[in-house]
Design an enzyme around this catalytic site. Structure first.
Site, short mmCIF file in Angstrom:
data_model
loop_
_atom_site.label_atom_id
_atom_site.label_comp_id
_atom_site.label_asym_id
_atom_site.label_seq_id
_atom_site.Cartn_x
_atom_site.Cartn_y
_atom_site.Cartn_z
CD1 TRP A 20 -25.76 72.35 54.00
CD2 TRP A 20 -25.27 72.50 51.81
NE1 TRP A 20 -26.41 71.33 53.33
CE2 TRP A 20 -26.14 71.40 52.00
CE3 TRP A 20 -24.85 72.80 50.51
CZ2 TRP A 20 -26.57 70.60 50.94
CZ3 TRP A 20 -25.27 72.01 49.47
CH2 TRP A 20 -26.12 70.92 49.68
CB ILE A 435 -16.96 71.91 22.28
CG1 ILE A 435 -17.39 70.59 21.64
CG2 ILE A 435 -18.17 72.74 22.58
CD1 ILE A 435 -18.02 70.72 20.26
CB SER A 437 -13.07 75.14 27.42
OG SER A 437 -13.89 74.03 27.58
CB CYS A 520 -22.69 77.65 45.26
SG CYS A 520 -23.12 76.65 46.68
CD GLU A 609 -30.50 75.69 31.55
OE1 GLU A 609 -29.69 74.76 31.43
OE2 GLU A 609 -30.38 76.59 32.38
CG HIS A 645 -21.49 73.08 21.79
ND1 HIS A 645 -21.46 71.73 21.57
CD2 HIS A 645 -21.45 73.25 23.14
CE1 HIS A 645 -21.39 71.10 22.73
NE2 HIS A 645 -21.39 72.01 23.70
CD GLU A 669 -24.12 65.40 26.20
OE1 GLU A 669 -23.97 66.57 26.61
OE2 GLU A 669 -24.56 64.48 26.90
CG HIS A 698 -20.01 64.74 31.05
ND1 HIS A 698 -20.57 64.55 29.80
CD2 HIS A 698 -20.38 65.98 31.43
CE1 HIS A 698 -21.25 65.62 29.47
NE2 HIS A 698 -21.15 66.50 30.43
N1 GLN Z 1 -17.35 76.64 24.38
C1 GLN Z 1 -17.72 76.14 25.68
C2 GLN Z 1 -16.62 75.22 26.19
O1 GLN Z 1 -16.05 74.53 25.44
C3 GLN Z 1 -19.02 75.40 25.63
C4 GLN Z 1 -19.43 74.93 27.01
C5 GLN Z 1 -20.80 74.32 27.09
O2 GLN Z 1 -21.35 73.89 26.10
N2 GLN Z 1 -21.37 74.25 28.24
O3 GLN Z 1 -16.35 75.16 27.36
ZN ZN Z 2 -21.43 71.76 25.69
#
Ligand code: GLN
Ligand code: ZN
Length: 762
Positions: A20, A435, A437, A520, A609, A645, A669, A698
């Protein structure tokens, strides 16, 4: 005698080999034409039905299959197409434009489907819009299944109450109007089905689990109208993911059948059923197999539960079914899956679960003896699984036993730690950081592929990671960031990376589930006691630290996030699994500290979540979630600064928990929350270290430093400057290097300007 049938609420769309996803992505890229694409989709639609038929399921769902998302299907079916897409004329193009955006129109918002990791497209209400039936998808699917497979099916439709509950763009007072505008459309869809000879529809109303009695009474009116108009179609009103508080209302709905979840209801649905009975003439659709976990069912126990249910309900007809759509589990055990036998035998995915239902039906109809062999086999497999899991960490129970209250808290108060850390870390006011990465470029991904395929040796791969780390340490130094990160180049995924290094986790090669659209994921499988084997991040972090005199922040994924993004074992409460993971992470935190790392961030993006659907259950979850976090982070010296975070807005809901984490700094965020959280902070000051994201990660857009300065200055009106941090919203791994550098440059400038202004005011 009760008549027993097996039923399925929905089946994974993605196909055993993610056909898919592949079809969709090829079409989006322009590699297949529309005709081929639609033909492939039709084949996959039929294949999913055939798999369910092959497991001898009596009542097969249709129209749960979709080209993207079932909530989007519903929105488009009723012409809930936001105005900004009006220039896209073709229906299929419009559909994908809403899901994915176009050059001129941003995509619709995507958010989590109840408390799962599946994301749906949020329907947008627009006042004055003309809602109508654009196409009757359930009917088309019903007809197609009949024509191709000669089989009767049960179309699945998202119910009006839930559809509206999941939508946005309206005020509370609009709801009545929306109901009256939409009810005739539902009637039209059902009438057409009736004319075609459809006998049953499944109307999904999972939002009813949190409905109050008054709300349920209002929903009942909708169903009253519908059933009066369409008497020939039997409605199975389906709830799932929890118990229904308004049970008495629900069973009085004028529908032909009611679906209840007897797995994720904490025993409440059964209690209600015993206390208030169940209408004899209605079908009880009983969710008796866990549709959200991946473990083999204990057939004997399930059989006994079902017998008890049947006896208590005293109805003429019972459908036995999974607790919810099987969308949330992998399609089937893949013939090439390489896992230890004891583990593999203990698994049951969508297809296997349906077979379990068929066995259970056999046991109910012909007596337990008829399935005794299968009962014994399942029992044996579950025993073997348990032993296999218990072997992972024999020392574990002892360690957990030794924990005392002290292990869950830091020895010094926050204010005192702040003073000590301000001295030892020597950071400027409004320190800047990221944060974690940095861009996972095609080069980084291909390096990992080569290493995984053994085309590259460990040394080669490690040298590559080091080179990348060094490049980004240099970039961060040039940019003038204050607290640096190593960049997470060695990680594909923030949970998988840790799972692969801890005991008690397994990884499948083929067990994919849909997360959103064509994306996925393969959640790790926690099958045993979690074990810390060896340091997981020390080498990379220490290497990065060796390259700079600035502080490098260690980067870990928190216990609750690891748990929430995995398939967890069923034989331990989630709290205990979280504590096990926390205990392992505590050792990692200690190892980092010992190696000289003075700032350690433990990410908990999935904490929120995991909130239970019912507010009354929140406190219990939040309490242990915070405890798990503190268990992983509390053993450090006062001089070690703990960061966390999270990335979502609406922090108001869990601000007490954030406080309860007792982290020295939380970065969150913020850039898209339009000041809402600042209003909140004005009323409820947050006095620990806080970094509010100053730009949206984003989007490839590079905001100006003025824009970021405004966010900082607005924040400083309500946040004390001596503990305020400047950072992006989240990790930068999905961004391109150029845009990342450009945006961070502006961010550092903005922080400098803000500092300058602060200096003038003192
Ligand atoms: N430390 C992770 C990064 O910077 C945090 C990712 C996240 O919050 N989803 O990718
Ligand atoms: Zn994050």
């Amino acid at each position: 005698m009760t008549n027993v049938k097996t039923s399925s609420l929905g089946f994974p769309r993605i196909g055993l080999n993610r056909e898919w996803k592949k079809s969709l992505e090829a079409y989006w890229k322009g590699n297949t034409d529309r005709e081929t694409f639609l033909k492939e989709m039709d084949e996959q639609f039929l294949a999913a039905l055939q798999t369910q038929l092959d497991q001898q399921i009596d009542i097969i769902p249709v129209s749960d299959f979709t080209l993207y998302d079932h909530v989007l299907d519903t929105a488009v079916m009723f012409n809930w197409i936001p105005k900004r897409f009006k220039d896209v004329h073709d229906p299929l193009d419009t559909y994908f434009a809403m899901a994915r955006g176009t050059k001129d129109a941003v995509s619709c918002e995507m958010t989590k489907w109840f408390n799962t990791n599946y994301h749906y497209i949020v329907p947008e209400f627009e006042k004055g819009a003309q809602y109508r039936v654009t196409r009757n998808k359930p009917l088309e699917d019903y007809k197609r299944a009949k024509a191709a497979l000669g089989t009767e099916t049960k179309p699945v439709i998202l119910g009006l109450y839930t559809f509206v509950a999941l939508a946005k763009g309206y005020e509370q007072q609009d709801i009545k109007d929306i109901y009256s505008q939409m009810t005739p459309l539902y009637i039209q869809v059902l009438k057409e089905l009736e004319q075609e000879g459809g006998k049953w529809v499944q109307i999904d109303e999972p939002a009813l689990v949190t409905a109050s009695h008054e709300e349920a009474a209002a929903v009942k009116e909708i169903y009253q109208t519908i059933t009066e108009e369409v008497p020939g179609v039997n409605i199975l009103l389906q709830t799932y993911f929890d118990s229904v508080d308004a049970y008495e209302e629900l069973i009085s709905f004028p529908v032909a059948g009611i679906g209840l979840d007897f797995v994720h209801d904490k025993g409440k649905n059964f209690e209600h059923l015993k206390a208030h009975g169940f209408p004899k003439g209605k079908v009880l659709a009983a969710g008796i197999l866990d549709g959200r976990n991946i473990w083999k069912a204990n057939l004997e126990e399930r059989l006994n539960l079902t017998l008890e249910l049947i006896q208590s309900a005293g109805v003429d007809e019972v459908w036995i079914q999974p607790s919810n759509s099987l969308l949330h589990v992998p399609v089937a055990k893949h013939p090439d899956e390489q896992l230890a036998d004891d583990l593999l035998n203990g698994l049951s995915f969508a297809k296997e679960k349906l077979l379990e239902l068929t066995l259970l039906k056999n046991g109910l109809v012909s007596g337990k003896a008829a399935i005794q062999t299968e009962i014994d086999e399942a029992h044996g497999h579950l025993q073997a699984l348990k032993q296999y899991g218990a072997a992972t960490n024999s020392a574990f129970a002892e360690e957990i036993d030794k924990l005392t209250e002290e292990d869950f808290k830091r020895s010094t108060t926050f204010e005192e730690r702040l003073r000590i850390q301000n001295e030892s870390l020597g950071l400027p006011l409004l320190p800047t950081t990221t944060i974690g990465s940095f861009p996972q470029t095609a080069e980084v991904r291909s390096a990992r592929q080569k290493w995984r395929k053994k085309e590259w040796s460990d040394e080669q791969y490690e040298a590559f990671i080091q080179k990348e780390t060094k490049k980004w340490i240099d970039i961060q130094e040039d940019l003038g960031l204050d607290v640096l990160v190593h960049g997470e180049f060695e990680r594909t995924d923030m949970v998988e990376y840790f799972g692969e290094k801890l005991g008690g986790f397994a990884f499948t090669k083929y067990a994919w589930v849909q997360s959103y659209g064509s994306r996925c994921v393969r959640p790790p499988v926690i099958y045993g006691d979690v074990e810390f084997k060896e340091p997981m991040t020390v080498k990379e972090t220490v290497y990065a630290q060796s390259l700079t005199s600035k502080k490098v922040k260690g980067m870990l994924t928190g216990p609750v996030t690891i748990l929430n993004w995995s398939f967890a074992r069923y034989d331990l409460p989630r709290k205990e699994i979280a504590f096990q993971i926390a205990q392992a992470l505590r050792k990692e935190v200690e190892a980092l500290e010992k190696a000289g790392i003075q700032i350690i961030q433990v990410d908990e993006p999935a904490l929120r979540e995991g909130l239970p659907l019912k507010e009354r259950d929140w406190d219990e979850y939040l309490k242990w979630a915070a405890e798990a976090f503190r268990l992983s982070t509390s053993s450090v010296e006062d001089t070690t600064q703990i960061h966390t975070h999270m990335c979502y807005s609406n922090f108001e809901d869990i601000v007490d928990t954030i406080e309860d984490l007792d982290a020295d700094v939380i970065t969150i965020e913020h850039s898209r929350s339009h000041g809402g959280f600042l209003d909140y902070l004005e009323q409820h000051p947050y006095l620990k270290g806080l970094g509010l994201g100053v730009y949206d990660i984003h989007s490839p857009r590079v905001p100006s430093s003025d824009e970021m300065l405004t966010i900082i200055e607005d924040a400083l009106k309500v946040c004390p400057a001596d503990r305020f941090w400047v950072n992006p919203d989240c990790g930068l791994k999905t961004r391109q290097p150029e845009e990342t550098i450009a945006a961070l440059k502006h961010m550092v400038e903005a922080a400098k300007q803000a500092r300058g202004k602060l200096a003038q005011t003192v």
